[in-house]
Enzyme design. Structure first.
Site, mmCIF file in Angstrom:
data_model
loop_
_atom_site.group_PDB
_atom_site.id
_atom_site.type_symbol
_atom_site.label_atom_id
_atom_site.label_comp_id
_atom_site.label_asym_id
_atom_site.label_seq_id
_atom_site.Cartn_x
_atom_site.Cartn_y
_atom_site.Cartn_z
ATOM 1 N N GLY A 48 0.775 -1.241 0.000
ATOM 2 C CA GLY A 48 0.000 0.000 0.000
ATOM 3 C C GLY A 48 0.804 1.287 0.000
ATOM 4 N N GLU A 102 4.132 4.055 6.155
ATOM 5 C CA GLU A 102 2.931 3.207 6.066
ATOM 6 C C GLU A 102 1.836 3.980 5.334
ATOM 7 O OE1 GLU A 102 1.561 0.519 5.866
ATOM 8 O OE2 GLU A 102 0.974 -0.323 7.794
ATOM 9 N N ASP A 103 0.977 3.256 4.616
ATOM 10 C CA ASP A 103 -0.100 3.932 3.894
ATOM 11 C C ASP A 103 -1.176 4.452 4.847
ATOM 12 O OD1 ASP A 103 -0.932 1.370 4.568
ATOM 13 O OD2 ASP A 103 -1.730 0.857 2.598
ATOM 14 N N ASP A 106 -5.066 2.018 10.713
ATOM 15 C CA ASP A 106 -6.494 1.797 10.929
ATOM 16 C C ASP A 106 -6.684 1.419 12.412
ATOM 17 O OD1 ASP A 106 -9.165 1.346 10.240
ATOM 18 O OD2 ASP A 106 -8.820 -0.702 9.619
ATOM 19 N N LYS A 134 -7.058 6.681 10.780
ATOM 20 C CA LYS A 134 -8.481 6.668 11.147
ATOM 21 C C LYS A 134 -8.572 6.564 12.663
ATOM 22 C CE LYS A 134 -10.074 3.992 7.137
ATOM 23 N NZ LYS A 134 -10.528 2.634 6.758
ATOM 24 N N PHE A 155 -13.852 3.218 4.339
ATOM 25 C CA PHE A 155 -12.883 2.533 3.487
ATOM 26 C C PHE A 155 -12.465 3.427 2.317
ATOM 27 C CE2 PHE A 155 -11.387 -0.478 0.310
ATOM 28 C CZ PHE A 155 -10.543 -1.255 1.079
ATOM 29 N N VAL A 156 -11.157 3.545 2.091
ATOM 30 C CA VAL A 156 -10.651 4.372 0.990
ATOM 31 C C VAL A 156 -9.843 3.543 -0.002
ATOM 32 C CG1 VAL A 156 -10.619 6.558 2.266
ATOM 33 C CG2 VAL A 156 -8.630 5.063 2.382
ATOM 34 N N ASP A 162 -5.658 -0.411 -2.190
ATOM 35 C CA ASP A 162 -6.512 -1.215 -3.068
ATOM 36 C C ASP A 162 -7.836 -1.607 -2.424
ATOM 37 O OD1 ASP A 162 -5.411 -3.086 -1.157
ATOM 38 O OD2 ASP A 162 -6.084 -4.689 -2.488
ATOM 39 N N ARG A 168 -5.126 0.629 -6.956
ATOM 40 C CA ARG A 168 -3.846 1.180 -6.479
ATOM 41 C C ARG A 168 -3.280 2.240 -7.418
ATOM 42 N NH1 ARG A 168 -2.167 -2.081 -2.199
ATOM 43 N NH2 ARG A 168 -2.535 -4.304 -2.415
HETATM 44 P P1 5GP Z 1 -4.273 -1.807 10.931
HETATM 45 O O1 5GP Z 1 -3.344 -2.926 11.299
HETATM 46 O O2 5GP Z 1 -3.791 -0.448 11.386
HETATM 47 O O3 5GP Z 1 -5.686 -2.087 11.376
HETATM 48 O O4 5GP Z 1 -4.408 -1.815 9.364
HETATM 49 C C1 5GP Z 1 -3.458 -1.331 8.529
HETATM 50 C C2 5GP Z 1 -3.630 -1.899 7.128
HETATM 51 O O5 5GP Z 1 -5.001 -2.185 6.814
HETATM 52 C C3 5GP Z 1 -3.187 -0.890 6.099
HETATM 53 O O6 5GP Z 1 -1.802 -0.969 5.862
HETATM 54 C C4 5GP Z 1 -4.033 -1.250 4.906
HETATM 55 O O7 5GP Z 1 -3.386 -2.247 4.157
HETATM 56 C C5 5GP Z 1 -5.309 -1.816 5.479
HETATM 57 N N1 5GP Z 1 -6.386 -0.784 5.507
HETATM 58 C C6 5GP Z 1 -6.931 -0.219 6.599
HETATM 59 N N2 5GP Z 1 -7.888 0.675 6.260
HETATM 60 C C7 5GP Z 1 -7.947 0.669 4.903
HETATM 61 C C8 5GP Z 1 -8.745 1.395 3.953
HETATM 62 O O8 5GP Z 1 -9.613 2.245 4.249
HETATM 63 N N3 5GP Z 1 -8.511 1.123 2.633
HETATM 64 C C9 5GP Z 1 -7.574 0.214 2.231
HETATM 65 N N4 5GP Z 1 -7.446 0.044 0.912
HETATM 66 N N5 5GP Z 1 -6.798 -0.482 3.088
HETATM 67 C C10 5GP Z 1 -6.995 -0.263 4.424
#
Ligand code: 5GP
Length: 181
Positions: A48, A102-103, A106, A134, A155-156, A162, A168
């Protein structure tokens, strides 16, 4: 920009390429100032973060290195739950000033599990640069040192992120339409 369709869902325009790039220039300026003379190592998390890492790194004017890793999650034993490990970290990070790229953060689970593993390898310092956060989704709180945008819990896609493999390559960020939820 108008509504787009990715797989079975509709997404509405959220952030333009110009807005994203303007914000990235500000983050890069902060990093350039904070790490002057320190030769930081950027560790970008695939898939990402590839577009964010590329645009951010282009704005870095101090000496810096970059490498890319993938995170793989395995089901561990019952006691350890599932474990996230890095694939492809071929750099020695002992004594380095590390910036994780990091992208999106969440729940914070991914970085919460991964950062202690990196810390174990004794970098001089470790900071986080994330394009999106978020806060409403937070389960594992994290300090994000360089943040692009705080966004609602929707969700984005686009700009490297993706939906089931697609989206992407979109230059902007889109978010799931209300009726698509
Ligand atoms: P976390 O471990 O912080 O819950 O999640 C991080 C990962 O979840 C991100 O690196 C990404 O790959 C995925 N992710 C979380 N939210 C989104 C979203 O809104 N859109 C997309 N495409 N991926 C997300």
């Amino acid at each position: 920009m108008s509504i787009i369709r990715v797989h079975d869902k509709e997404f509405e325009p959220y952030l333009t390429a110009e807005e994203i790039n303007a914000r990235i220039r500000i983050i890069a300026a902060q990093i350039n100032a904070d790490y002057a003379g320190k030769k930081p190592l950027f560790i970008a998390i695939l898939n990402g973060a590839f577009m964010f890492a590329s645009d951010l790194f282009k704005e870095i004017t101090i000496d810096a290195e970059i490498c890319f890793i993938k995170l793989a999650s395995y089901k561990g034993t019952k006691s350890s739950g599932h474990v996230i490990t890095a694939i492809g970290l071929d750099m020695d990070i002992i004594g380095r000033e590390v910036i994780i790229v990091e992208d999106i953060v969440d729940t914070g689970k991914t970085l919460n599990e991964f950062l202690p593993q990196l810390q174990h390898q004794q970098p001089a310092s470790m900071s986080i640069a994330a394009l999106l956060h978020k806060p409403e989704a937070t389960v594992y709180p994290l300090k994000i040192d360089y943040l692009g945008f705080t966004i609602p819990n929707k969700f984005v896609v686009g700009y490297g992120l993706d939906y089931d493999g697609l989206g992407r390559n979109i230059r902007e960020l889109y978010r799931l339409c209300e009726q698509g939820n």
